[in-house]
Design an enzyme around this catalytic site. Structure first.
Site, PDB file in Angstrom:
ATOM      1  NE  ARG A 232     -62.686  56.869 117.817  1.00  0.00           N
ATOM      2  CZ  ARG A 232     -62.149  57.871 117.149  1.00  0.00           C
ATOM      3  NH1 ARG A 232     -61.379  57.631 116.086  1.00  0.00           N
ATOM      4  NH2 ARG A 232     -62.358  59.128 117.516  1.00  0.00           N
ATOM      5  CD  GLU A 261     -57.158  53.251 120.529  1.00  0.00           C
ATOM      6  OE1 GLU A 261     -57.188  54.470 120.840  1.00  0.00           O
ATOM      7  OE2 GLU A 261     -57.384  52.861 119.376  1.00  0.00           O
ATOM      8  CG  HIS A 280     -56.207  56.346 117.921  1.00  0.00           C
ATOM      9  ND1 HIS A 280     -57.301  55.988 118.659  1.00  0.00           N
ATOM     10  CD2 HIS A 280     -56.676  57.198 116.957  1.00  0.00           C
ATOM     11  CE1 HIS A 280     -58.387  56.588 118.179  1.00  0.00           C
ATOM     12  NE2 HIS A 280     -58.021  57.328 117.135  1.00  0.00           N
TER      13      HIS A 280
END
Length: 323
Positions: A232, A261, A280
């Site tokens: 993360r 994000e 991601h």
């Protein structure tokens, strides 16, 4: 009476099939908007969630909610405290994406240590002379520091040891000292950062893991070392990482996750030549997406069928049911 499951974002058909074969009705959307989620969740007994945030004000709109199942591993977008307090079971899919994320990590590590991004751009621009300027390094015999020795961290360590002959250091704040994977020397985080040629991060995002790699930690790393993060974004101090990459203290980074994000347009990371960025999607292989959808759906089917789920992310008191 129809039992409904909210699926806020598209998932692989394999997951929908599991739900429908169990006689559950699916309500499928493509949104992360809180207002839309509150409206859609009202009469649902379960939610199969990808990245849509599920705070208390969304969860509380569904008085009959019994289970939230995470399409993947991280639970940071789900108010697990609310679920615990209201008897809502939480399941996840921890065995679904281990291989894919580990492979993505190895891919980023290989790409940044071989300068593949730089030489690809040069070759496309007609600069064949880059072959004499942009040298990579060998991974054989180098030290890989693995921060977080869960399923993914262990598999990355195994692949690096067997595939590249790397020396392995490992740090995990919660794993018992005698439970480390084969070939990994357990050590303090400070020793790992100072001794590793490449550091890879594989910890869940919690208040305790925020900036586990902070500015001081980054500066304690070897000069010209590399960092890979497929966990993360908040586990690494992004501003401090940018500084360390800009001034050459770190040779490069491979990042699949970011503190904000989607990555905002014009973000400083996008201007750095020594960074390889992916959106991601380390877990997004065809096989892993099928498994994540199916495993998350199985958790919902189990809970709504009165069975203990195979992959519980919680363990509430026996007999504690929704009010």
């Amino acid at each position: 009476m129809t039992t409904r499951v909210l699926v806020p974002q598209p998932i692989a058909p394999a997951g929908l099939e599991v739900l429908r074969e169990a006689g559950l009705e699916t309500r499928e959307l493509d949104t992360t908007d809180a207002a839309e989620l509150r409206q859609a969740i009202v009469d649902c007994s379960g939610v199969l969630v990808r990245t849509a945030p599920l705070p208390a004000d969304v969860l509380s709109a569904a008085p009959g909610l019994e289970v939230v199942s995470r399409h993947g591993v991280g639970l940071d977008a789900i108010d697990t405290g609310y679920c615990r307090d209201h008897g809502i079971r939480v399941t996840f899919a921890p065995e679904s994406n281990t291989v894919t994320v580990a492979e993505h990590t190895i891919g980023l590590m290989t790409a940044i240590t071989k300068n593949l991004r730089t030489v690809d751009a040069a070759t496309r621009a007609g600069d064949f002379g880059a072959r004499s300027r942009s040298y990579g390094i060998e991974l054989d015999g180098k030290t890989l520091g693995v921060v977080g020795l869960g399923r993914i961290g262990r598999l990355v360590a195994q692949k690096a040891r067997l595939g590249f002959g790397m020396r392995l250091l490992g740090y995990d704040a919660y794993l018992p000292e005698d439970a480390g994977p084969e070939g990994v020397h357990r050590c303090a985080l400070e020793e790992l950062l100072a001794s590793s040629d490449v550091v890879t991060v594989h910890v869940p995002f919690t208040p305790g893991s925020r900036h586990v790699i902070d500015a001081a930690g980054l500066r304690s790393m070897k000069r010209a070392a590399y960092l890979v993060n497929c966990s993360r974004g908040g586990t690494v101090d992004e501003a401090a990482l940018i500084d360390a990459l800009r001034d050459g203290h770190l040779a490069g980074a491979g990042l699949d996750v970011f503190e904000t994000e989607p990555l905002p347009a014009g973000h400083p990371l996008t201007a750095l030549d020594n960074v390889l960025l992916t959106p991601h999607m380390a877990a997004h292989s065809t096989e892993a997406l099928d498994r994540m959808a199916a495993h998350a759906a199985e958790g919902i089917v189990d809970v709504l069928g009165g069975r203990e789920p195979r992959w519980p992310a919680d363990r509430p008191p026996v007999g504690h049911r929704p009010g």
